[in-house]
Design a protein around this motif. Structure first.
Motif, PDB file in Angstrom:
ATOM      1  N   TYR A  85       0.826  -1.216   0.000  1.00 34.02           N
ATOM      2  CA  TYR A  85       0.000   0.000   0.000  1.00 34.02           C
ATOM      3  C   TYR A  85       0.860   1.266   0.000  1.00 34.02           C
ATOM      4  O   TYR A  85       0.630   2.203   0.760  1.00 34.02           O
ATOM      5  CB  TYR A  85      -0.994  -0.020   1.169  1.00 34.02           C
ATOM      6  N   ALA A  86       1.859   1.273  -0.861  1.00 37.56           N
ATOM      7  CA  ALA A  86       2.760   2.417  -1.023  1.00 37.56           C
ATOM      8  C   ALA A  86       2.856   2.719  -2.515  1.00 37.56           C
ATOM      9  O   ALA A  86       3.468   1.962  -3.265  1.00 37.56           O
ATOM     10  CB  ALA A  86       4.136   2.101  -0.440  1.00 37.56           C
ATOM     11  N   ALA A  87       2.236   3.812  -2.946  1.00 41.55           N
ATOM     12  CA  ALA A  87       2.101   4.116  -4.370  1.00 41.55           C
ATOM     13  C   ALA A  87       3.058   5.215  -4.807  1.00 41.55           C
ATOM     14  O   ALA A  87       3.161   6.259  -4.144  1.00 41.55           O
ATOM     15  CB  ALA A  87       0.664   4.531  -4.681  1.00 41.55           C
ATOM     16  N   VAL A  88       3.757   4.997  -5.919  1.00 42.95           N
ATOM     17  CA  VAL A  88       4.610   6.035  -6.503  1.00 42.95           C
ATOM     18  C   VAL A  88       3.719   7.086  -7.159  1.00 42.95           C
ATOM     19  O   VAL A  88       2.876   6.763  -8.003  1.00 42.95           O
ATOM     20  CB  VAL A  88       5.568   5.438  -7.546  1.00 42.95           C
ATOM     21  N   THR A  89       3.889   8.348  -6.764  1.00 39.23           N
ATOM     22  CA  THR A  89       3.092   9.441  -7.342  1.00 39.23           C
ATOM     23  C   THR A  89       3.926  10.376  -8.212  1.00 39.23           C
ATOM     24  O   THR A  89       3.380  11.124  -9.019  1.00 39.23           O
ATOM     25  CB  THR A  89       2.417  10.263  -6.230  1.00 39.23           C
ATOM     26  N   ASP A  90       5.264  10.341  -8.047  1.00 36.18           N
ATOM     27  CA  ASP A  90       6.106  11.225  -8.854  1.00 36.18           C
ATOM     28  C   ASP A  90       7.562  10.779  -8.748  1.00 36.18           C
ATOM     29  O   ASP A  90       7.935  10.014  -7.852  1.00 36.18           O
ATOM     30  CB  ASP A  90       5.977  12.675  -8.374  1.00 36.18           C
ATOM     31  N   PHE A  91       8.364  11.262  -9.674  1.00 36.36           N
ATOM     32  CA  PHE A  91       9.813  11.066  -9.645  1.00 36.36           C
ATOM     33  C   PHE A  91      10.497  12.425  -9.665  1.00 36.36           C
ATOM     34  O   PHE A  91       9.977  13.390 -10.226  1.00 36.36           O
ATOM     35  CB  PHE A  91      10.293  10.282 -10.881  1.00 36.36           C
ATOM     36  N   SER A  92      11.688  12.513  -9.057  1.00 38.32           N
ATOM     37  CA  SER A  92      12.552  13.677  -9.266  1.00 38.32           C
ATOM     38  C   SER A  92      13.732  13.230 -10.124  1.00 38.32           C
ATOM     39  O   SER A  92      14.092  12.049 -10.139  1.00 38.32           O
ATOM     40  CB  SER A  92      13.049  14.243  -7.930  1.00 38.32           C
ATOM     41  N   ARG A  93      14.329  14.178 -10.827  1.00 41.51           N
ATOM     42  CA  ARG A  93      15.376  13.847 -11.785  1.00 41.51           C
ATOM     43  C   ARG A  93      16.591  14.740 -11.603  1.00 41.51           C
ATOM     44  O   ARG A  93      16.475  15.860 -11.092  1.00 41.51           O
ATOM     45  CB  ARG A  93      14.847  13.995 -13.218  1.00 41.51           C
ATOM     46  N   GLU A  94      17.714  14.225 -12.042  1.00 45.66           N
ATOM     47  CA  GLU A  94      18.944  15.006 -12.101  1.00 45.66           C
ATOM     48  C   GLU A  94      19.569  14.733 -13.470  1.00 45.66           C
ATOM     49  O   GLU A  94      19.909  13.601 -13.779  1.00 45.66           O
ATOM     50  CB  GLU A  94      19.890  14.591 -10.970  1.00 45.66           C
ATOM     51  N   ALA A 150       2.371  -1.372 -16.276  1.00 46.41           N
ATOM     52  CA  ALA A 150       3.745  -0.890 -16.489  1.00 46.41           C
ATOM     53  C   ALA A 150       3.797   0.428 -17.234  1.00 46.41           C
ATOM     54  O   ALA A 150       4.660   1.269 -16.970  1.00 46.41           O
ATOM     55  CB  ALA A 150       4.565  -1.949 -17.225  1.00 46.41           C
ATOM     56  N   ASP A 151       2.870   0.635 -18.176  1.00 44.26           N
ATOM     57  CA  ASP A 151       2.919   1.864 -18.967  1.00 44.26           C
ATOM     58  C   ASP A 151       2.701   3.110 -18.115  1.00 44.26           C
ATOM     59  O   ASP A 151       3.248   4.175 -18.420  1.00 44.26           O
ATOM     60  CB  ASP A 151       1.889   1.817 -20.099  1.00 44.26           C
ATOM     61  N   SER A 152       1.909   2.996 -17.046  1.00 45.51           N
ATOM     62  CA  SER A 152       1.666   4.183 -16.211  1.00 45.51           C
ATOM     63  C   SER A 152       2.946   4.641 -15.521  1.00 45.51           C
ATOM     64  O   SER A 152       3.208   5.848 -15.420  1.00 45.51           O
ATOM     65  CB  SER A 152       0.576   3.901 -15.172  1.00 45.51           C
ATOM     66  N   ILE A 153       3.782   3.705 -15.073  1.00 41.02           N
ATOM     67  CA  ILE A 153       5.056   4.062 -14.453  1.00 41.02           C
ATOM     68  C   ILE A 153       6.040   4.544 -15.515  1.00 41.02           C
ATOM     69  O   ILE A 153       6.785   5.513 -15.306  1.00 41.02           O
ATOM     70  CB  ILE A 153       5.635   2.857 -13.682  1.00 41.02           C
ATOM     71  N   ARG A 154       6.028   3.899 -16.665  1.00 40.59           N
ATOM     72  CA  ARG A 154       6.919   4.327 -17.752  1.00 40.59           C
ATOM     73  C   ARG A 154       6.630   5.772 -18.155  1.00 40.59           C
ATOM     74  O   ARG A 154       7.544   6.576 -18.356  1.00 40.59           O
ATOM     75  CB  ARG A 154       6.753   3.407 -18.964  1.00 40.59           C
ATOM     76  N   LEU A 155       5.347   6.110 -18.276  1.00 40.67           N
ATOM     77  CA  LEU A 155       4.973   7.468 -18.688  1.00 40.67           C
ATOM     78  C   LEU A 155       5.193   8.488 -17.573  1.00 40.67           C
ATOM     79  O   LEU A 155       5.446   9.663 -17.838  1.00 40.67           O
ATOM     80  CB  LEU A 155       3.515   7.486 -19.144  1.00 40.67           C
ATOM     81  N   ALA A 157       7.712   8.320 -15.621  1.00 42.70           N
ATOM     82  CA  ALA A 157       9.159   8.554 -15.699  1.00 42.70           C
ATOM     83  C   ALA A 157       9.537   9.349 -16.944  1.00 42.70           C
ATOM     84  O   ALA A 157      10.465  10.159 -16.924  1.00 42.70           O
ATOM     85  CB  ALA A 157       9.905   7.225 -15.671  1.00 42.70           C
ATOM     86  N   ASN A 158       8.823   9.097 -18.042  1.00 39.99           N
ATOM     87  CA  ASN A 158       9.132   9.768 -19.313  1.00 39.99           C
ATOM     88  C   ASN A 158       7.861   9.826 -20.152  1.00 39.99           C
ATOM     89  O   ASN A 158       7.451   8.818 -20.732  1.00 39.99           O
ATOM     90  CB  ASN A 158      10.235   9.005 -20.057  1.00 39.99           C
ATOM     91  N   SER A 159       7.255  10.980 -20.218  1.00 38.35           N
ATOM     92  CA  SER A 159       5.967  11.141 -20.898  1.00 38.35           C
ATOM     93  C   SER A 159       6.074  10.959 -22.415  1.00 38.35           C
ATOM     94  O   SER A 159       5.053  10.881 -23.101  1.00 38.35           O
ATOM     95  CB  SER A 159       5.377  12.521 -20.592  1.00 38.35           C
ATOM     96  N   GLU A 160       7.290  10.887 -22.948  1.00 33.65           N
ATOM     97  CA  GLU A 160       7.476  10.736 -24.396  1.00 33.65           C
ATOM     98  C   GLU A 160       7.436   9.281 -24.857  1.00 33.65           C
ATOM     99  O   GLU A 160       7.434   9.003 -26.054  1.00 33.65           O
ATOM    100  CB  GLU A 160       8.827  11.345 -24.812  1.00 33.65           C
ATOM    101  N   GLU A 179      13.330  -3.567 -20.545  1.00 31.56           N
ATOM    102  CA  GLU A 179      13.457  -2.315 -21.285  1.00 31.56           C
ATOM    103  C   GLU A 179      14.201  -1.286 -20.433  1.00 31.56           C
ATOM    104  O   GLU A 179      13.898  -1.112 -19.253  1.00 31.56           O
ATOM    105  CB  GLU A 179      12.077  -1.760 -21.637  1.00 31.56           C
ATOM    106  N   GLN A 180      15.176  -0.615 -21.031  1.00 32.42           N
ATOM    107  CA  GLN A 180      15.874   0.469 -20.350  1.00 32.42           C
ATOM    108  C   GLN A 180      15.612   1.767 -21.109  1.00 32.42           C
ATOM    109  O   GLN A 180      15.934   1.887 -22.297  1.00 32.42           O
ATOM    110  CB  GLN A 180      17.378   0.204 -20.271  1.00 32.42           C
ATOM    111  N   ASP A 181      15.010   2.731 -20.424  1.00 28.83           N
ATOM    112  CA  ASP A 181      14.758   4.038 -21.026  1.00 28.83           C
ATOM    113  C   ASP A 181      15.997   4.911 -20.810  1.00 28.83           C
ATOM    114  O   ASP A 181      16.294   5.296 -19.677  1.00 28.83           O
ATOM    115  CB  ASP A 181      13.525   4.683 -20.383  1.00 28.83           C
ATOM    116  N   GLU A 182      16.708   5.192 -21.871  1.00 29.01           N
ATOM    117  CA  GLU A 182      17.955   5.950 -21.762  1.00 29.01           C
ATOM    118  C   GLU A 182      17.724   7.352 -21.202  1.00 29.01           C
ATOM    119  O   GLU A 182      18.555   7.898 -20.471  1.00 29.01           O
ATOM    120  CB  GLU A 182      18.628   6.050 -23.135  1.00 29.01           C
ATOM    121  N   ALA A 183      16.569   7.954 -21.526  1.00 30.71           N
ATOM    122  CA  ALA A 183      16.313   9.338 -21.103  1.00 30.71           C
ATOM    123  C   ALA A 183      16.148   9.457 -19.591  1.00 30.71           C
ATOM    124  O   ALA A 183      16.658  10.394 -18.970  1.00 30.71           O
ATOM    125  CB  ALA A 183      15.075   9.875 -21.805  1.00 30.71           C
TER     126      ALA A 183
END
Length: 552
Positions: A190-199, A232-237, A239-242, A359-363
């Motif tokens: 019961y721990a949901a990812v709602t956002d990511f931060s990036r560097e 899986a697509d919801s987490i992928r998007l 992380a990267n909306s493109e 799958e590894q998203d390079e971006a």
């Protein structure tokens, strides 16, 4: 597993890997990773195996249908899936023998030619399996088949017998997560990812919300691994909306009938349906599960449930194979799941490959484990953590092939007799404890020493005792009624009416352990019972109907 302690670990520690999704692949990856020495966080927005991984056909298999397609189409990819599945079948059973075992399956046929065709195919299936511990198949005449499964139709010519594996999927996933926790992973449901931060575009932290309290925490990790199956697509998007979608969800449902439908320990494979699918009728406890269907499913925000037309389809499918035909009134429950099929150019979900891909998203740096099936969860996890090791520049070989899961090491079913002698519990209770908790069954039984009332059954119809609810809350991170009734036990899947009847008792036990207020307890009971009623309504099965026996 201590949820609050692990939640604090999420806040305080920095991890090598944060795994999102605690079904078969995610829990399997967490165990694999922590055994290699990586620091691991495993989170899920619901319960362990709260979605697809608890709603399978409960089979561990190479895939008879895949083999047929591989031969007909000279498809090496399908043949590879069969080989991998059959190799892993043995490992899945070996590592948790209390939760998995071989299952005999009969395929009724209606002509000599059909029998020969199935025999050749299943002989090849056994040949690919090699010299494992599974019995080999055989072609039975009608009398031999009816001796093993007396409710089969007299109209059959003969039947082909083969063996695959059967397992308790929800508890297997829980055992993976629990084993990962004991090996050092920080495991939280019961721990949901709602956002990511990036560097510089790369993921650095994940914002995670506690679905029970609304509290948030920031998880710091070097690698984020997406193991959310059909979601899986919801987490992928996120992380990267493109990114383009990669998953084509497919819904599969099962209906649940009384054990008397088959009156046998032998399952049935229906190899040919009106729309080219394969359907199983499988004994599971005191019920028979019949499924599954295979249709596109687009509304991932809604739980997949059994619909009235799907009940009709499955009843109609089993009709030619049984002497006494079940009717709608015999259906006691049902369930639906969503397969995470990888997008392909092929038009039909029945032909989409269920093999997996890393799958590894390079971006963003996000790794995603896509596709796959329960039988090969360990290979999927191994491949994913191999890739994680490459990203971390710290490769370590996997160790899961011979690693016993919680309750597996030292398990002997016959030890139920020792439990009975020591704790004066009924035989059916002791047997159920062994099959559910394995070599840790005595930890449940010990609870009745200081609280003898915990030895009471919750219902005369099932061997579940009150002590199990206490154990599941304290040791298995059960925090909702459905955690207990649908996954730690499988009662929701087996009988909606009985589940609704014992819900208040389970709520009383959980309320005392989790400090629920009276108002909260009543709300949870009301909401869950209403959910069960809605399931029955959508399936066209009135929740108050009288149970009937299988009729002509």
């Amino acid at each position: 597993m201590n949820r609050q302690k692990n939640w604090e670990r999420l806040r305080q520690e920095e991890f090598d890997i944060c795994i999102i999704g605690a079904g078969a692949s995610g829990a399997g990856a967490a165990l694999d990773a922590v055994l290699r020495g990586y620091s691991v966080a495993l989170i899920d927005r619901s319960d362990f195996a709260g979605e697809t991984s608890s709603r399978s056909t409960k089979l561990i298999h190479g895939g008879v249908r895949y083999l047929e397609q591989a031969i007909k189409k000279l498809d090496l990819a399908q043949l590879r899936q069969v080989r991998h599945g059959l190799a892993e079948r043995r490992t899945v059973i070996r590592n948790a023998p209390h939760l998995a075992h071989p299952l005999a399956i009969l395929t009724p046929v209606f002509s000599w030619f059909e029998g020969m065709y199935m025999t050749v195919g299943l002989t090849l299936y056994d040949f690919i399996a090699g010299h494992d511990a599974f019995p080999k198949g055989s072609w039975l005449n009608r009398a031999q088949a009816l001796e093993k499964s007396p409710k089969l139709t007299q109209q059959m010519h003969s039947a082909v017998l083969y063996y695959d594996g059967q397992f308790n999927d929800a508890r297997y996933a829980l055992a993976l997560a629990h084993s990962a926790d004991e090996a050092g992973a920080a495991v939280v449901n019961y721990a949901a990812v709602t956002d990511f931060s990036r560097e510089k575009g790369q993921l650095k932290t994940a914002t995670v919300e506690d679905q029970l309290t609304g509290e948030t925490v920031t998880i710091r990790a070097s690698v984020f691994l997406n193991c959310t199956g059909p979601y899986a697509d919801s987490i992928r998007l996120l992380a990267n909306s493109e990114l383009s979608p990669r998953i084509r969800p497919s819904k599969g449902v099962h209906i649940v009938l009384p054990r008397e439908t088959l009156q046998s320990d032998y399952a049935i494979l229906i190899p040919k349906t009106t729309d080219g699918r394969v359907v199983f009728a499988i004994p599971f406890g005191d019920k028979v599960f019949v499924g599954t269907t295979d249709n596109d499913y687009n509304d991932l925000a809604k739980e997949p449930v059994l619909e009235s037309d799907e009940v009709d389809y499955l009843l109609e499918t089993v009709r030619p194979y049984l002497a006494k035909v079940p009717v709608r009134a015999d259906v006691q429950s049902g369930f639906g799941g969503i397969r995470p099929l990888i997008v392909s150019s092929r038009a039909d979900t029945k032909t989409l490959l269920r093999d997996h891909e890393i799958e590894q998203d390079e971006a963003s740096g996000l790794l995603s484990l896509l596709g796959g099936k329960w039988t090969t969860y360990r290979l999927m996890a191994q491949d994913a953590i191999d890739r994680v090791g490459e990203v971390l520049k710290k490769t370590v070989p996997g160790r899961t092939e011979t690693h016993y899961l919680i309750g597996g090491e030292g398990y002997r079913f016959e030890d139920w007799e020792t439990l009975q002698r020591q704790y004066s519990l009924p035989a059916d209770v002791c047997q159920q404890l062994m099959k559910t908790y394995g070599s840790r069954a005595e930890q449940v039984a010990k609870l009745i020493v200081s609280q003898p009332e915990l030895a009471q059954k919750l219902t005369d119809q099932q061997p579940y005792i009150r002590a199990e609810v206490i154990y599941q809350v304290r040791e298995e991170m059960a925090v909702t009624l459905r955690d207990v009734l649908a996954r730690r036990w499988r009662l929701e899947l087996a009988d909606w009416q009985l589940t609704a009847q014992i819900t208040p008792q389970v709520a009383d036990l959980m309320a005392a352990e989790l400090n629920w207020s009276d108002a909260y307890r009543q709300e949870q009971v009301h909401n869950y019972q209403r959910l069960l009623t809605s399931f029955a309504k959508q399936a066209g099965i009135p929740s108050g109907q009288k149970k009937t026996v299988v009729t002509e």
